[in-house]
Design an enzyme around this catalytic site. Structure first.
Site, mmCIF file in Angstrom:
data_model
loop_
_atom_site.group_PDB
_atom_site.id
_atom_site.type_symbol
_atom_site.label_atom_id
_atom_site.label_comp_id
_atom_site.label_asym_id
_atom_site.label_seq_id
_atom_site.Cartn_x
_atom_site.Cartn_y
_atom_site.Cartn_z
ATOM 1 C CG MET A 13 50.134 -30.504 83.432
ATOM 2 S SD MET A 13 49.510 -31.078 81.831
ATOM 3 C CE MET A 13 47.767 -31.338 82.216
ATOM 4 N N GLY A 14 49.861 -25.963 84.106
ATOM 5 C CA GLY A 14 49.162 -24.703 84.317
ATOM 6 C C GLY A 14 49.460 -23.693 83.229
ATOM 7 N NE ARG A 33 56.082 -22.897 94.929
ATOM 8 C CZ ARG A 33 56.413 -23.962 95.647
ATOM 9 N NH1 ARG A 33 55.958 -24.083 96.880
ATOM 10 N NH2 ARG A 33 57.192 -24.899 95.135
ATOM 11 C CG ASN A 107 46.357 -36.544 88.348
ATOM 12 O OD1 ASN A 107 45.233 -36.589 87.874
ATOM 13 N ND2 ASN A 107 47.424 -36.922 87.671
ATOM 14 C CB SER A 132 43.447 -36.966 80.683
ATOM 15 O OG SER A 132 44.305 -37.942 80.113
ATOM 16 N N GLY A 133 45.873 -35.549 79.108
ATOM 17 C CA GLY A 133 46.436 -35.250 77.798
ATOM 18 C C GLY A 133 47.864 -34.778 77.880
ATOM 19 N N GLY A 134 48.376 -34.608 79.106
ATOM 20 C CA GLY A 134 49.741 -34.142 79.260
ATOM 21 C C GLY A 134 49.896 -32.691 78.846
ATOM 22 C CE LYS A 186 43.633 -37.226 84.424
ATOM 23 N NZ LYS A 186 44.787 -37.646 85.188
ATOM 24 C CG HIS A 189 41.690 -41.313 82.067
ATOM 25 N ND1 HIS A 189 43.044 -41.081 82.290
ATOM 26 C CD2 HIS A 189 41.507 -41.120 80.744
ATOM 27 C CE1 HIS A 189 43.637 -40.771 81.153
ATOM 28 N NE2 HIS A 189 42.721 -40.786 80.199
ATOM 29 C CG ASN A 190 45.207 -41.112 85.625
ATOM 30 O OD1 ASN A 190 44.598 -40.636 84.672
ATOM 31 N ND2 ASN A 190 46.086 -40.411 86.305
ATOM 32 C CD GLU A 193 47.610 -42.946 81.571
ATOM 33 O OE1 GLU A 193 48.756 -42.697 82.008
ATOM 34 O OE2 GLU A 193 46.705 -42.086 81.507
ATOM 35 N NE ARG A 291 52.626 -48.395 85.607
ATOM 36 C CZ ARG A 291 52.371 -47.194 85.103
ATOM 37 N NH1 ARG A 291 52.778 -46.105 85.754
ATOM 38 N NH2 ARG A 291 51.701 -47.052 83.980
#
Length: 480
Positions: A13-14, A33, A107, A132-134, A186, A189-190, A193, A291
């Site tokens: 993601m970064g 790092r 997160n 969000s968006g992967g 967020k 949102h999850n 989801e 789940r």
């Protein structure tokens, strides 16, 4: 060269978000790092950035990062939630000025964000921001949910608006409220989801097992739904999943996937936050429970053998239910799930002083994020028309849509339960709705029980403001 913004953490993601910033013409100081990762990233992606007017400054020592930036320094962290965030903040803190801004884009739990914001006060500005968006979204345009100091957001806004997704309502980023609001939004949102995914999975099961629909026809059903009121990213990708061929054999790949769902905790956090806030959130809770139950594979296998006569796999059939009924039921359950989620946002905003705008949140979610959907256009319109709307289902347009779908929804849930096909999230949504729409519920018995064994008192319908206690054991009984 002074950089415009910094990225700490060059994982999936970064790295994607750093490339996004650079592609939009910003100079990005990058740190990881792993010092070799910094050199490798700059060498690999530097030419791409230069072609769009952006660039990178590799910084191998974390303490040197603020000095590589134009002031006020703007630093985004995309490192694993928890201790790694605290470690980076501890190392950066002594080198920051009060006007500098550190953004946690991971997160993180909102309570950790609250704690970090308090610890940073007077030393630097801290922003918790949901992304969000992967990986693809981070690279091409995610939905971003920053909270914290409004002045810090004003400094970040030009960069975030350039990098975020855009819908017909504008950039998919907005200030979500004070302190930990960004990470709370967020988290919700999850949670939503989780609910969406569970509802879709249940409907897929009803199509395949309950209506004996072949995979290719299931694909066509989801593709058709994606052209109507259910159009969304999750429906779109499900249409691509359900008939994808197994690369190692015949038949659909999805039939070869072990039915044990993973989770990273954000859905569970949402359910816990709802309990703490006293807000019913049954659809998301059912999805979290689903789940957890899926992980009990060995016990489920044993139970299936023990109760094999109750429901034979492949022999359960839905009676009196059509594909159109399933579409209506999925929409209705989804609407109730979103109503619950926005109710939790409103409760948290009031209790925590966030000042969260539900219309702005629904606008952010219209593109870039995992739950992006045409449905959110109507959510956005509802909250713009009435910012103080207490529950989404009370919007006149949504109420009309729900009334029209209610008979089909009842048919689906009743038929599924009768056939022994589990629909925990869909049934939870329906039960929530029925409880909401019933003027006189069942809590009178509960209050009487509480008063009997604990003298907790109750309130009468003819004097609702006066607490009453009765000596229940000595009350005379009615004659008829």
């Amino acid at each position: 060269m002074s950089a415009d913004i910094a990225m700490v953490g060059l994982g999936v993601m970064g790295a994607a978000l750093a490339r996004n910033f650079a592609r939009n013409g910003f100079t990005v100081a990058v740190h990881d790092r792993d010092a070799d990762a910094v050199d490798g990233f700059v060498a690999e992606h530097g030419p791409e950035a230069a072609s769009t007017g952006g660039g990178y400054v590799g910084v191998k020592a974390l303490e040197a990062l603020p000095g590589a930036l134009a002031r006020p320094a703007r630093i985004v962290l995309l490192v694993p939630a928890g201790a790694p965030v605290d470690s980076v903040l501890a190392a950066l803190g002594p080198h920051l000025r009060p006007e500098d801004i550190v953004v946690d884009g991971g997160n993180s739990h909102f309570a950790d964000t609250e704690r970090r914001a308090q610890a940073a006060a007077g030393r630097f500005r801290f922003v918790g921001m949901g992304v969000s968006g992967g990986q693809k979204g981070a690279l091409l345009g995610p939905a971003m949910m920053p909270g914290g100091d409004p002045e810090a957001y004003a400094s970040l806004q030009p960069i975030l608006e350039a990098a975020c997704a855009r819908s017909d309502s504008g950039p998919c980023v907005a200030h979500c409220g004070r302190t930990s609001a960004g990470h709370f939004v967020k988290m919700v949102h999850n949670g939503i989801e989780y609910g969406d995914m569970q509802l879709i999975a249940e409907v897929h099961s009803l199509l395949r097992e309950g209506l004996d629909t072949p995979p290719t026809e299931v694909r066509e059903v989801f593709a058709r739904w994606n052209e109507g009121a259910l159009r969304s990213y999750l429906i779109e990708i499900t249409a691509g999943i359900v008939a994808a061929r197994d690369p190692e054999g015949d038949g659909p790949l999805v039939d070869r996937i072990l039915d044990v769902a993973g989770q990273k905790g954000t859905g569970r956090w949402t359910a816990i936050a709802a309990v703490e806030a006293g807000v019913p959130l049954p659809t998301v809770t059912a999805a979290v429970d689903g789940r957890a139950l899926s992980a009990m594979k060995a016990a489920r296998v044993e139970a299936g053998r023990l109760f094999f006569g109750a429901v034979r796999p492949g022999e359960a059939r839905l009676e009196g239910v059509s594909v159109d009924d399933l579409e209506a039921a999925l929409y209705a359950a989804k609407l109730c799930s979103y109503t619950q989620g926005f109710s939790l946002l409103a409760a948290a905003s009031e209790a925590r002083g966030y000042g969260t705008d539900p219309a702005a949140v629904s606008r952010i979610w219209k593109a870039g994020c995992i739950i992006r959907a045409a449905f959110l256009d109507d959510v956005h319109a509802a909250f713009r028309a009435r910012p103080d709307l207490p529950l989404l289902v009370l919007d006149p347009d949504f109420a009309e849509a729900l009334r029209a779908r209610l008979p089909a929804w009842r048919r689906v849930v009743a038929a599924a339960l009768s056939a022994g096909l589990p629909v925990p999230a869909m049934a939870a949504s329906l039960t929530w709705f029925d409880g909401l729409a019933r003027e006189h519920g069942t809590a009178n018995i509960i209050q009487a029980q509480r008063d009997w064994f604990g003298a907790h008192t109750y309130r009468r319908t003819d004097a609702p403001d006066v607490p009453v206690h009765s000596d229940w054991e000595n009350l005379p009984q009615v004659d008829s």
